[in-house]
Design an enzyme around this catalytic site. Structure first.
Site, PDB file in Angstrom:
ATOM      1  N   CYS A  28      16.034  11.843 -21.015  1.00 12.18           N
ATOM      2  CA  CYS A  28      16.605  12.973 -21.764  1.00 12.18           C
ATOM      3  C   CYS A  28      18.066  13.287 -21.461  1.00 12.18           C
ATOM      4  O   CYS A  28      18.926  13.174 -22.318  1.00 12.18           O
ATOM      5  CB  CYS A  28      15.819  14.260 -21.514  1.00 12.18           C
ATOM      6  SG  CYS A  28      14.057  14.098 -21.661  1.00 12.18           S
ATOM      7  N   ASP A 262      16.666  11.217 -28.775  1.00 12.16           N
ATOM      8  CA  ASP A 262      17.353  10.777 -27.556  1.00 12.16           C
ATOM      9  C   ASP A 262      16.646   9.603 -26.869  1.00 12.16           C
ATOM     10  O   ASP A 262      17.271   8.877 -26.111  1.00 12.16           O
ATOM     11  CB  ASP A 262      17.575  11.947 -26.581  1.00 12.16           C
ATOM     12  CG  ASP A 262      16.304  12.696 -26.247  1.00 12.16           C
ATOM     13  OD1 ASP A 262      15.235  12.391 -26.813  1.00 12.16           O
ATOM     14  OD2 ASP A 262      16.367  13.618 -25.411  1.00 12.16           O
ATOM     15  N   ASN A 263      15.372   9.405 -27.125  1.00 11.77           N
ATOM     16  CA  ASN A 263      14.616   8.346 -26.450  1.00 11.77           C
ATOM     17  C   ASN A 263      13.522   7.820 -27.355  1.00 11.77           C
ATOM     18  O   ASN A 263      13.114   8.495 -28.299  1.00 11.77           O
ATOM     19  CB  ASN A 263      13.885   8.884 -25.207  1.00 11.77           C
ATOM     20  CG  ASN A 263      14.810   9.478 -24.189  1.00 11.77           C
ATOM     21  OD1 ASN A 263      15.556   8.756 -23.545  1.00 11.77           O
ATOM     22  ND2 ASN A 263      14.796  10.787 -24.061  1.00 11.77           N
TER      23      ASN A 263
END
Ligand code: NAG
Ligand code: NAG
Ligand code: NAG
Ligand code: NAG
Ligand code: NAG
Ligand code: NAG
Ligand code: NAG
Ligand code: NAG
Length: 463
Positions: A28, A262-263
């Site tokens: 994150c 973000d991921n």
């Protein structure tokens, strides 16, 4: 039937779908810091989700945050608006408390701390605002939607605007809105690719999970998968409301919309129950859909793009001379029209999951990706100095570590590229590397051509 259906229709089908979008670090806070700065973690210095790892730390605030892309947008007279999760340690006492408003933002509604759906505090333009668990007043995804609509209604129509909407969904604790709590009742995590395959020739951590997984692990990850979809349904509603609003204020054909994450995430791959932080495709690939003026509808873009490319792309769209910004990424605005290629790095650090949050999941990988080749080479900072290498063209699920099969000279070339990328900055991160040695690949991989190809770095520092 799919929690992104409206999003796909309203953004992807109306614009470009990137099928090779990556985060350079699957965790994150470092990933979000890369999005904000356009820099690799070795340049912005955010290592993990803790204050001591620079997540929203005073050093971050003094340094990289003061040169993040919103600062430039503000100088270009954009009206800027932020709502949702910012950085995991945002708003904590030692991070300047809720009074800290990062420079560049005119309207600030930021979550204090890590992901929540209810019972949270926000910094609303520097003042704390507490929320309980009443759906109509407090459900965070909807609150972000509502405040963004209000911002658009109240904006000054003479000046351009920029909104960053950052719902925690589909992050844990996966609290769905009441009307979505029964959705997707039959959905389970897909059993394809590397699902529940043993990580036998992989680094230490991947050799630990029980294989095959137990029935209770399977139930747990299927529940997580379903609840993640349920929380995403509210994000899909957000996209629809936002597009409707832009249409009603006559700004839709004049506005770029980016949708990303973000991921990545895994649910059962290589028998890892749930999390991110791994170097494999399921954790480093992210969705990326973009619509806007000049972007033809229904495009599929194959060119690899990175989360560090978002800041330069946004600045490019705003007409800012990107070479004046201190970024490692590059604008992909032109790639939405024509395809080019290049190379990157993946890095990773570990915080909240006990099993995967080991110091020895610290790694750096170099990835080469173009139409003819797709290789990943990774080095670990563990006691075995473990190395993994994959030919993703023939092995898209990374089932076979080919490090013992390839000629040592190939490993040496990859190692040198990795060393170079780990200290790159700005232009040197964007260079398409010297390809004169490509012939040596042809001896080992018949399918490799001698054309130029591109590289990038993916890494994670876990201590
Ligand atoms: C995009 O493709 C979808 C599905 O094929 C189609 O329904 C839609 O009309 C297309 N949109 C545009 C703008 O061409
Ligand atoms: C935190 O960031 C600063 C620069 O902003 C850097 O000098 C420092 O080394 C970083 N700390 C860690 C633990 O990486
Ligand atoms: C985060 O990084 C810092 C600096 O490297 C380290 O001291 C700290 O233990 C790390 N935190 C976690 C949870 O890994
Ligand atoms: C919110 O906090 C209250 C008071 O502590 C608690 O009773 C309630 O269960 C919490 N709600 C959620 C959704 O966690
Ligand atoms: C968002 O707006 C809708 C429509 O006005 C309202 O029904 C809902 O309660 C609001 N939700 C939040 C969390 O503000
Ligand atoms: C958007 O549509 C309006 C008419 O609705 C038109 O005047 C304007 O030029 C369009 N803008 C763009 C960027 O296409
Ligand atoms: C952008 O800035 C660079 C560095 O100052 C300069 O060399 C270049 O001419 C500028 N480009 C434009 C289009 O202004
Ligand atoms: C990884 O870390 C664990 C826990 O500290 C340790 O037991 C193990 O030996 C380490 N493995 C490697 C390969 O470094």
């Amino acid at each position: 039937q799919n929690p992104m259906k409206k999003t796909k229709d309203l953004i992807g089908n109306a614009g470009a779908t990137f099928v090779n979008a990556f985060t350079v670090t699957p965790l994150c806070c470092p990933s979000r810091s890369s999005i904000l700065t356009g820099q690799y973690p070795h340049n912005h210095g955010v290592r993990n989700n803790s204050l001591s790892g620079n997540c929203s730390s005073p050093q971050w605030q003094k340094g990289p945050e003061s040169q993040a892309f919103p600062v430039f947008l503000s100088k270009l007279e954009y009206q800027t608006f932020f709502a949702g999760k910012y950085l995991n340690q945002y708003g904590q006492k030692d991070a300047g408390h809720v009074g800290h408003i990062p420079p560049g933002w005119d309207h600030w509604h930021a979550l204090v701390g890590n992901s929540q759906y209810y019972n949270y505090s926000l910094s609303v333009n520097g003042k704390e605002e507490k929320h309980g668990d009443n759906y109509g007043d407090d459900y965070l995804t909807d609150l972000i939607t509502n405040r963004s609509l209000t911002f658009l209604d109240n904006r000054s129509p003479q000046l351009p605007f920029f909104l960053l909407l950052s719902p925690p969904a589909p992050h844990a604790p996966w609290t769905a809105a009441p009307q979505h709590q029964k959705d997707y009742a039959d959905i389970k995590a897909p059993r394809d690719g590397s699902f529940d395959k043993p990580g036998k020739d992989k680094h230490w951590l991947l050799r630990q999970p029980a294989n095959p997984m137990t029935a209770s692990s399977l139930t747990y990850l299927d529940n997580a998968y379903r609840k993640r979809w349920q929380t995403l349904a509210s994000v899909d509603d957000m996209v629809e409301k936002l597009v409707e609003k832009l249409k009603s204020i006559d700004e839709l054909n004049n506005t770029y919309i980016f949708y990303t994450s973000d991921n990545g995430y895994h649910t059962g791959q290589f028998s890892l129950p749930i999390d991110k932080r791994q170097l494999y495709e399921f954790d480093i690939r992210v969705p990326l859909l973009v619509r806007g003026p000049g972007i033809a509808p229904n495009q599929t873009v194959e060119a690899p793009v990175l989360n560090i490319d978002l800041a330069p792309t946004i600045l490019d769209i705003c007409g800012f001379n990107v070479s004046l910004a201190n970024v490692d990424g590059q604008s992909f605005l032109s790639q939405m029209v024509k395809v080019t290629r290049y190379v990157f790095l993946v890095q990773q650090c570990f915080p909240d999951c006990v099993c995967e949050d080991a110091y020895n999941n610290t790694y750096a990988c170099v990835r080469t990706l173009d139409s003819s080749q797709n290789l990943q080479y990774c080095e670990f900072a563990d006691s075995e100095s473990f190395v993994e290498m994959y030919d993703l063209k023939s092995d898209p699920h990374q089932l076979e570590n080919i490090v013992k099969k390839v000629d040592p000279s190939v490993l040496q070339v990859m190692n040198q590229r990795l060393i170079k990328l780990q200290s790159c900055q700005g232009q040197s991160c964007r260079e398409t590397f010297d390809i004169s040695r490509t012939n040596m690949y042809e001896n080992h991989f018949q399918s490799f051509s001698s054309k130029a190809f591109s590289f990038f770095l993916i890494s994670l520092k876990s201590f």
